[in-house]
Design a protein around this motif. Structure first.
Motif, mmCIF file in Angstrom:
data_model
loop_
_atom_site.group_PDB
_atom_site.id
_atom_site.type_symbol
_atom_site.label_atom_id
_atom_site.label_comp_id
_atom_site.label_asym_id
_atom_site.label_seq_id
_atom_site.Cartn_x
_atom_site.Cartn_y
_atom_site.Cartn_z
ATOM 1 N N ASP A 202 -14.719 21.155 -3.295
ATOM 2 C CA ASP A 202 -14.384 22.490 -3.788
ATOM 3 C C ASP A 202 -13.013 22.557 -4.436
ATOM 4 O OD1 ASP A 202 -12.754 22.188 -1.631
ATOM 5 O OD2 ASP A 202 -13.418 23.988 -0.567
ATOM 6 N N GLY A 203 -12.401 21.418 -4.655
ATOM 7 C CA GLY A 203 -11.082 21.382 -5.274
ATOM 8 C C GLY A 203 -9.959 21.144 -4.288
ATOM 9 N N SER A 204 -10.154 21.478 -3.015
ATOM 10 C CA SER A 204 -9.121 21.217 -2.021
ATOM 11 C C SER A 204 -9.247 19.775 -1.537
ATOM 12 C CB SER A 204 -9.248 22.185 -0.838
ATOM 13 O OG SER A 204 -10.508 22.052 -0.216
ATOM 14 N N PRO A 205 -8.134 19.159 -1.149
ATOM 15 C CA PRO A 205 -8.199 17.753 -0.720
ATOM 16 C C PRO A 205 -9.013 17.589 0.555
ATOM 17 C CG PRO A 205 -6.055 18.707 -0.208
ATOM 18 C CD PRO A 205 -6.776 19.711 -1.054
ATOM 19 N N TYR A 206 -9.588 16.413 0.712
ATOM 20 C CA TYR A 206 -10.328 16.128 1.933
ATOM 21 C C TYR A 206 -9.380 15.974 3.122
ATOM 22 C CZ TYR A 206 -14.606 15.175 -0.773
ATOM 23 O OH TYR A 206 -15.713 15.268 -1.583
ATOM 24 N N LEU A 207 -8.230 15.309 2.888
ATOM 25 C CA LEU A 207 -7.308 14.996 3.976
ATOM 26 C C LEU A 207 -5.913 15.557 3.708
ATOM 27 C CD1 LEU A 207 -8.099 11.194 4.589
ATOM 28 C CD2 LEU A 207 -9.185 13.180 5.656
ATOM 29 N N GLY A 208 -5.136 15.716 4.770
ATOM 30 C CA GLY A 208 -3.725 16.048 4.637
ATOM 31 C C GLY A 208 -3.410 17.522 4.760
ATOM 32 N N ARG A 209 -2.145 17.855 4.522
ATOM 33 C CA ARG A 209 -1.688 19.231 4.627
ATOM 34 C C ARG A 209 -2.495 20.126 3.703
ATOM 35 N NH1 ARG A 209 1.449 19.305 9.225
ATOM 36 N NH2 ARG A 209 2.725 17.422 9.277
ATOM 37 N N GLY A 210 -3.089 21.152 4.260
ATOM 38 C CA GLY A 210 -3.910 22.047 3.463
ATOM 39 C C GLY A 210 -5.295 21.498 3.170
ATOM 40 N N GLY A 211 -5.600 20.306 3.690
ATOM 41 C CA GLY A 211 -6.891 19.682 3.432
ATOM 42 C C GLY A 211 -7.969 20.155 4.387
ATOM 43 N N GLN A 212 -9.195 19.743 4.103
ATOM 44 C CA GLN A 212 -10.332 20.123 4.941
ATOM 45 C C GLN A 212 -10.253 19.464 6.315
ATOM 46 O OE1 GLN A 212 -13.960 19.408 2.652
ATOM 47 N NE2 GLN A 212 -12.861 19.880 0.783
ATOM 48 N N PHE A 213 -9.708 18.255 6.347
ATOM 49 C CA PHE A 213 -9.534 17.519 7.596
ATOM 50 C C PHE A 213 -8.079 17.056 7.670
ATOM 51 C CE2 PHE A 213 -13.927 17.074 6.265
ATOM 52 C CZ PHE A 213 -14.621 17.413 7.402
ATOM 53 N N GLY A 214 -7.612 16.790 8.871
ATOM 54 C CA GLY A 214 -6.248 16.313 9.039
ATOM 55 C C GLY A 214 -5.219 17.415 8.899
ATOM 56 N N GLY A 215 -4.035 17.025 8.424
ATOM 57 C CA GLY A 215 -2.942 17.970 8.286
ATOM 58 C C GLY A 215 -2.155 18.171 9.559
ATOM 59 N N LEU A 216 -2.433 17.373 10.590
ATOM 60 C CA LEU A 216 -1.772 17.546 11.877
ATOM 61 C C LEU A 216 -0.725 16.471 12.144
ATOM 62 C CD1 LEU A 216 -4.872 18.499 14.064
ATOM 63 C CD2 LEU A 216 -3.297 20.009 12.841
ATOM 64 N N HIS A 217 -0.810 15.346 11.440
ATOM 65 C CA HIS A 217 0.132 14.248 11.638
ATOM 66 C C HIS A 217 0.817 13.901 10.325
ATOM 67 C CE1 HIS A 217 -1.412 13.638 15.687
ATOM 68 N NE2 HIS A 217 -2.629 13.669 15.186
ATOM 69 N N TRP A 218 2.015 13.343 10.436
ATOM 70 C CA TRP A 218 2.795 13.032 9.248
ATOM 71 C C TRP A 218 2.153 11.961 8.382
ATOM 72 C CZ3 TRP A 218 8.057 12.390 12.246
ATOM 73 C CH2 TRP A 218 8.500 13.666 12.638
ATOM 74 N N ASN A 219 1.518 10.995 9.011
ATOM 75 C CA ASN A 219 1.135 9.798 8.264
ATOM 76 C C ASN A 219 -0.361 9.593 8.091
ATOM 77 O OD1 ASN A 219 0.844 9.440 10.973
ATOM 78 N ND2 ASN A 219 1.950 7.500 11.098
ATOM 79 N N GLY A 220 -1.161 10.608 8.344
ATOM 80 C CA GLY A 220 -2.591 10.440 8.108
ATOM 81 C C GLY A 220 -3.450 11.286 9.027
ATOM 82 N N THR A 221 -4.745 11.001 8.992
ATOM 83 C CA THR A 221 -5.735 11.767 9.754
ATOM 84 C C THR A 221 -6.482 10.845 10.706
ATOM 85 O OG1 THR A 221 -6.051 13.317 7.923
ATOM 86 C CG2 THR A 221 -7.820 13.186 9.559
ATOM 87 N N ASN A 222 -6.551 11.231 11.956
ATOM 88 C CA ASN A 222 -7.302 10.454 12.937
ATOM 89 C C ASN A 222 -8.792 10.762 12.826
ATOM 90 O OD1 ASN A 222 -5.309 8.929 14.294
ATOM 91 N ND2 ASN A 222 -4.689 10.720 15.473
ATOM 92 N N VAL A 223 -9.586 9.712 12.737
ATOM 93 C CA VAL A 223 -11.040 9.842 12.632
ATOM 94 C C VAL A 223 -11.686 8.850 13.595
ATOM 95 C CG1 VAL A 223 -13.052 9.640 11.119
ATOM 96 C CG2 VAL A 223 -10.908 10.521 10.203
ATOM 97 N N VAL A 224 -12.643 9.311 14.392
ATOM 98 C CA VAL A 224 -13.378 8.398 15.257
ATOM 99 C C VAL A 224 -14.660 7.997 14.545
ATOM 100 C CG1 VAL A 224 -14.555 10.247 16.544
ATOM 101 C CG2 VAL A 224 -14.333 7.990 17.559
ATOM 102 N N MET A 225 -14.931 6.695 14.533
ATOM 103 C CA MET A 225 -16.105 6.171 13.875
ATOM 104 C C MET A 225 -17.294 6.175 14.845
ATOM 105 S SD MET A 225 -14.333 5.795 11.226
ATOM 106 C CE MET A 225 -15.517 5.123 10.072
ATOM 107 N N ALA A 226 -18.466 5.910 14.315
ATOM 108 C CA ALA A 226 -19.677 5.975 15.132
ATOM 109 C C ALA A 226 -19.714 4.900 16.211
ATOM 110 C CB ALA A 226 -20.912 5.870 14.237
ATOM 111 N N ASP A 227 -18.896 3.858 16.075
ATOM 112 C CA ASP A 227 -18.845 2.820 17.117
ATOM 113 C C ASP A 227 -17.806 3.135 18.191
ATOM 114 O OD1 ASP A 227 -16.497 2.368 15.763
ATOM 115 O OD2 ASP A 227 -16.831 0.215 15.429
ATOM 116 N N GLY A 228 -17.137 4.295 18.079
ATOM 117 C CA GLY A 228 -16.154 4.701 19.075
ATOM 118 C C GLY A 228 -14.727 4.314 18.746
ATOM 119 N N SER A 229 -14.511 3.517 17.704
ATOM 120 C CA SER A 229 -13.148 3.158 17.315
ATOM 121 C C SER A 229 -12.495 4.322 16.577
ATOM 122 C CB SER A 229 -13.157 1.910 16.422
ATOM 123 O OG SER A 229 -13.858 2.164 15.216
ATOM 124 N N VAL A 230 -11.171 4.383 16.646
ATOM 125 C CA VAL A 230 -10.424 5.460 15.984
ATOM 126 C C VAL A 230 -9.564 4.862 14.885
ATOM 127 C CG1 VAL A 230 -8.719 7.301 16.273
ATOM 128 C CG2 VAL A 230 -10.401 6.870 18.067
#
Length: 260
Positions: A202-230
């Motif tokens: 929709d024009g907004s970034p997927y990650l980061g400040r103001g993004g759909q996901f993340g925006g909570l940490h300075w250096n990136g977005t934490n994502v857990v994968m389907a195998d349980g790794s982060v």
């Protein structure tokens, strides 16, 4: 004059030291918050896997209920509660009713620590409902959770489609399951947008400040994968790579190694 200069230099040194100390403290706090957040997501990832092993299928974005629209049903987070910890909350809930039912309303007001990122900015509450800072990844598009199995845009979480551990064989380490977000809403018990979302172009970034996901940490977005790794995904991760990670069957698994 020399005395005045000495005083100015001393003051500047004190201010500089204070600034460096504050910056160092902030870095330490952020590092601790990121570790805490990573552990939250690992616990969630293990619980999703435990649900899959115990039921022969992964949790749906909305718990089954033919009498209710998906957004009225209980969320996938409710379904994994018994795999996170032993408590009476899950057993007190009426799984045949929606999250807003009188029998289930109490749970929507309970704030779970493992659903909260400590880096989330504190402010005046906008609701008495207890939200989650971690949402399931449904695939691509605002309608991703509602798509049928077999659609090229589906991700791990869908309202009525059944995804089994077999469906993600060979893909689990590169398939995004749950991501943190600064755009919280609703209750953790509610299916729909409060707990599951697709990537929206929709024009907004997927990650980061103001993004759909993340925006909570300075250096990136934490994502857990389907195998349980982060993984920590940098805010500059390309849209193509993120879209590849969001779908059950990617055209190619050009996914960055990230950090665990």
């Amino acid at each position: 004059m020399k005395r005045f200069a000495d005083v100015v230099v001393a003051v500047l040194i004190v201010l500089l030291s204070a600034g460096l100390t504050a910056a160092a403290i902030a870095r330490v706090r952020e590092a601790g918050a990121r570790i805490y957040c990573t552990n939250n997501l690992k616990q969630i990832g293990l619980s999703v896997g435990g649900y899959g092993d115990g039921n022969g299928k992964l949790p749906a974005a909305a718990m089954p209920n033919r009498d209710l629209r998906p957004e009225q049903r209980l969320s996938w987070i409710v379904a994994i509660v018994p795999y996170v910890e032993s408590n009476k909350i899950y057993f007190r809930m009426d799984k045949d009713k929606g999250w807003e039912a009188e029998e289930n309303r109490f749970a929507a007001l309970i704030l779970w620590r493992y659903l909260q990122c400590p880096s989330f900015p504190q402010g005046a509450p906008v609701s008495t409902l207890a939200p989650t800072d971690y949402v399931g990844v449904a695939g691509l598009g605002p309608d991703a959770a509602a798509l049928p199995k077999g659609d090229a845009r589906i991700g791990l979480f869908g309202y009525d489609r059944v995804v089994t551990p077999k469906d993600i064989l060979g893909r689990a380490s590169n398939l995004a399951a749950v991501a943190e977000t600064g755009r919280v809403q609703g209750a953790w018990t509610a299916a729909g947008r409060p707990t599951v979302r697709g990537l929206e172009a929709d024009g907004s970034p997927y990650l980061g400040r103001g993004g759909q996901f993340g925006g909570l940490h300075w250096n990136g977005t934490n994502v857990v994968m389907a195998d349980g790794s982060v993984r920590l995904l940098r805010d500059g991760t390309s849209a193509n790579v993120l879209e590849s990670m969001a779908v059950l069957r990617a055209a190619k698994d050009d996914v960055p190694a990230g950090e665990e």
